[in-house]
Design an enzyme around this catalytic site. Sequence first.
Site, PDB file in Angstrom:
ATOM      1  N   ARG A   1       0.832  -1.215   0.000  1.00 52.98           N
ATOM      2  CA  ARG A   1       0.000   0.000   0.000  1.00 52.98           C
ATOM      3  C   ARG A   1       0.862   1.258   0.000  1.00 52.98           C
ATOM      4  NH1 ARG A   1      -3.857  -3.292  -1.673  1.00 52.98           N
ATOM      5  NH2 ARG A   1      -4.565  -4.714  -0.078  1.00 52.98           N
TER       6      ARG A   1
ATOM      7  N   GLU B   1      -4.531   4.370   1.040  1.00 56.83           N
ATOM      8  CA  GLU B   1      -4.970   3.149   0.357  1.00 56.83           C
ATOM      9  C   GLU B   1      -6.372   3.299  -0.244  1.00 56.83           C
ATOM     10  OE1 GLU B   1      -4.944  -0.305   2.851  1.00 56.83           O
ATOM     11  OE2 GLU B   1      -5.855  -1.577   1.330  1.00 56.83           O
TER      12      GLU B   1
ATOM     13  N   LYS C   1       0.909  -8.321  14.149  1.00 62.30           N
ATOM     14  CA  LYS C   1      -0.376  -8.606  13.509  1.00 62.30           C
ATOM     15  C   LYS C   1      -0.562 -10.113  13.616  1.00 62.30           C
ATOM     16  CE  LYS C   1      -2.605  -8.374   8.926  1.00 62.30           C
ATOM     17  NZ  LYS C   1      -2.588  -7.745   7.586  1.00 62.30           N
TER      18      LYS C   1
ATOM     19  N   ARG D   1     -18.263  -8.436  10.040  1.00 61.80           N
ATOM     20  CA  ARG D   1     -16.846  -8.100  10.259  1.00 61.80           C
ATOM     21  C   ARG D   1     -16.688  -6.910  11.205  1.00 61.80           C
ATOM     22  NH1 ARG D   1     -12.402  -6.760   5.517  1.00 61.80           N
ATOM     23  NH2 ARG D   1     -11.115  -5.360   6.777  1.00 61.80           N
TER      24      ARG D   1
ATOM     25  N   GLU E   1      -5.722 -11.957   8.745  1.00 65.47           N
ATOM     26  CA  GLU E   1      -5.442 -12.071   7.312  1.00 65.47           C
ATOM     27  C   GLU E   1      -4.302 -13.049   7.033  1.00 65.47           C
ATOM     28  OE1 GLU E   1      -4.992  -7.914   6.127  1.00 65.47           O
ATOM     29  OE2 GLU E   1      -7.171  -7.756   5.895  1.00 65.47           O
TER      30      GLU E   1
ATOM     31  N   TRP F   1     -14.420 -11.322   2.056  1.00 64.98           N
ATOM     32  CA  TRP F   1     -13.791 -10.357   2.966  1.00 64.98           C
ATOM     33  C   TRP F   1     -14.747  -9.707   3.972  1.00 64.98           C
ATOM     34  CZ3 TRP F   1      -8.601 -10.101   3.228  1.00 64.98           C
ATOM     35  CH2 TRP F   1      -7.883 -10.665   2.166  1.00 64.98           C
TER      36      TRP F   1
ATOM     37  N   ASP G   1     -11.890  -0.910   7.848  1.00 69.66           N
ATOM     38  CA  ASP G   1     -10.532  -0.855   7.314  1.00 69.66           C
ATOM     39  C   ASP G   1     -10.266   0.461   6.595  1.00 69.66           C
ATOM     40  OD1 ASP G   1      -8.014  -1.599   6.661  1.00 69.66           O
ATOM     41  OD2 ASP G   1      -8.559  -3.092   5.165  1.00 69.66           O
TER      42      ASP G   1
ATOM     43  N   GLU H   1     -15.066  11.900  -0.404  1.00 70.64           N
ATOM     44  CA  GLU H   1     -16.210  11.106   0.090  1.00 70.64           C
ATOM     45  C   GLU H   1     -17.405  11.244  -0.863  1.00 70.64           C
ATOM     46  OE1 GLU H   1     -17.990  12.590   3.699  1.00 70.64           O
ATOM     47  OE2 GLU H   1     -18.672  10.585   4.268  1.00 70.64           O
TER      48      GLU H   1
ATOM     49  N   LYS I   1      -7.459   0.011  14.896  1.00 73.17           N
ATOM     50  CA  LYS I   1      -7.794   0.884  13.758  1.00 73.17           C
ATOM     51  C   LYS I   1      -8.923   1.827  14.159  1.00 73.17           C
ATOM     52  CE  LYS I   1      -6.293  -2.056   9.961  1.00 73.17           C
ATOM     53  NZ  LYS I   1      -6.328  -2.323   8.526  1.00 73.17           N
TER      54      LYS I   1
HETATM   55  C1  GCU Z   1      -5.649  -3.515   4.896  1.00 68.05           C
HETATM   56  C2  GCU Z   1      -4.675  -3.554   3.753  1.00 68.05           C
HETATM   57  C3  GCU Z   1      -3.672  -4.636   3.907  1.00 68.05           C
HETATM   58  C4  GCU Z   1      -3.058  -4.612   5.293  1.00 68.05           C
HETATM   59  C5  GCU Z   1      -4.136  -4.609   6.353  1.00 68.05           C
HETATM   60  C6  GCU Z   1      -3.599  -4.404   7.763  1.00 68.05           C
HETATM   61  O1  GCU Z   1      -6.522  -4.604   4.830  1.00 68.05           O
HETATM   62  O2  GCU Z   1      -5.388  -3.726   2.546  1.00 68.05           O
HETATM   63  O3  GCU Z   1      -2.699  -4.462   2.913  1.00 68.05           O
HETATM   64  O4  GCU Z   1      -2.235  -5.702   5.466  1.00 68.05           O
HETATM   65  O5  GCU Z   1      -5.007  -3.550   6.116  1.00 68.05           O
HETATM   66  O6  GCU Z   1      -3.893  -3.362   8.347  1.00 68.05           O
HETATM   67  O7  GCU Z   1      -2.929  -5.258   8.313  1.00 68.05           O
END
Ligand code: GCU
Length: 663
Positions: free
Chosen positions: A156, A388, A277, A331, A281, A525, A360, A495, A355
Amino acid sequence: MPPPGPPDGTDPAWLPPAAFRAIGSRRTLVRGGGGPLVETVFGEVAGACARFGGSVARGGATADVSSYDLVLDVGGAQGDDESFVLRRDAEGGGPTTVTAASGRGLLYGLFHLVRLGEGVFQGRWEPEVHRPALPLRMLDHWDNVAVHPVMGQVERGYAGGSIFWVDGRARHEPQRVRAYARLLAACGINAVAVNNVNVHETEAHLLTDRIGDVASLAEEFRAYGIRTHLSVSFAAPVLLGGLASADPLDAGVREWWADATAAVYDVIPDFGGYVVKADSEGQPGPFAYGRSHADGANVLAAALEPYGGTVHWRAFVYDHRQDWRDRSTDRARAAYDHFAPLDGEFAPNAVLQVKHGPMDFQVREPVSPVIGAVPRTRLAVELQVTQEYTGQQRHVCWLGPMWSDVLRFRPDGETAVGQLADGLVGVSNVGDGPYWTGHPLAQANLYTFGRLAWDPGADPLRVLDEWVSLTHPDAPDALVSGLHAVLDGSWRTYEKYTAPLGVGFMVQPGHHYGPSVDGYEYSPWGTYHFADRDGVGVDRSAATGTGYAAQYAKVWADVYESAESCPDELVLFFHHLPYGHLLRGGSTVIQHIYDTHFDGVAEVEAAREVWASLRDLVEPGRHARVAELYEEQVRSAREWRDQVNSYFLRKSGVPDARGRRIY
Ligand code: GCU
């Protein structure tokens, strides 16, 4: 050492030489203690004096100040590490004085003087104490060491390659890193993580056999008071240590983390800590061992604790393999469901990094309910400075007002997010392009991030004023007002021409640039809008929907629960509504979609004209680059408008009340 300039051909951003004129043309005394950060301050002043004809001297704590215009006093004062006091006693003819307990406070004091310019040498200044509201002010780089086949060098990243890594190795460009550290310190940032939170194999090795590369970066950051952090894999004991398991309750695993961490501190004594993390994901995490995220975070926290390090544990945990047919999973609920029950279980040196919204980094989301739900946990709010989902640094989208709204939100109706949080973390928008941030105007986002981390209650427009006057010293009024005209409202403009009323994610899957209304509608997703011929939006009410609205304290749960009281800008985030539903603002959902998409494009076209009118007032290279990017922004905004409007005309069959062209 003289202050570092940016690499040849790189924009000096908000520290052009002229920003130091007021200091550099005066007589300065640096008085009191020493240390590396005092040396940095001395070097800054000496560099400015060499350019503007002033002078700088060193003196002991009691040195006579009578022949100086500026005194930078360090070590004598009481106070915390990062604070400073500014004063000027004009009647006594005394100098302007900055007093700090440490070199770090003095450094922030120096950059404060730079922001104030000439004014600080005139008149009387009653003593003013300055200290950051948040102790953790951090940027996370999503930089890969090895080029990732899909994500490239920077995940990103929209500003060129990584400034730290290239093709699997360290760049070893200390001058660039130090110039970057200087920019960050000048807006108050004090921590950096130097690799992606998605820790692939090559990056995992930074923790052990490649730690020397991290140490070289830390050396440059240290000169400007910035502590270096590393993103690590939760599975490191297996990947790097050859253990059979990464179970956080296993004694061998604890020992492995303790030993690995001790080795890091051997080479980086002021190492800041880890970013993790986990179970997110596809990244490994404690769920594989039936353990909680507090168990996971605490094993790393224990390893860091003897050295004063911190683990930043991300709350971005959700099911990314959802079945779109499944309407019971939401989600948006996930982070709260996973983390609110763990409040109080995290070690004191673990920081939960949340976050700002539940999904996201969309252009519009409610504030994450996790932020108000973990009073016994240290908390950092994560923002995305890299754009992003907000135009990828090809569109002008200044995010200051959005971030300020988040920081001023009061989850319990009383205490603002900026007061609840211990830190603010931004995903970096910097790369090796000539303007640091790809789009030259995206520098304003990075600067604003740092200043809001220092003072979350600051008026973002005042912060933008600072950025304008630092970046364009001596700007004529027409330039100042022109920059405000193109930046101030650019987030709301973005926006308008993208996803309406908080619904989010009508974006091209994968790279996330440009419109695709159904791009994520049948994907795993968990990001759906549920548009059909009758209406659009997600029912997240407690009464009939997923129950997400009830994750808020009553003051907000009540507001969000009903479409009548929910603010328009979030109404499709919380409710599935018929196209004819009348919004609080007076228009129907469908007419609002049409109107905002036409207005948004018109606003971008107008901004392009304003920019064109600034041609003679902006450095030619920078002007041309922004002008070129405006062409792309106008093209892209029209594409958004036409796809979104056509989609909803076709779904709803309701024509535009104003009869404009929809395809
Ligand atoms: C978003 C992003 C990912 C990133 C993820 C994160 O989903 O698209 O590229 O890894 O955030 O915050 O871990």
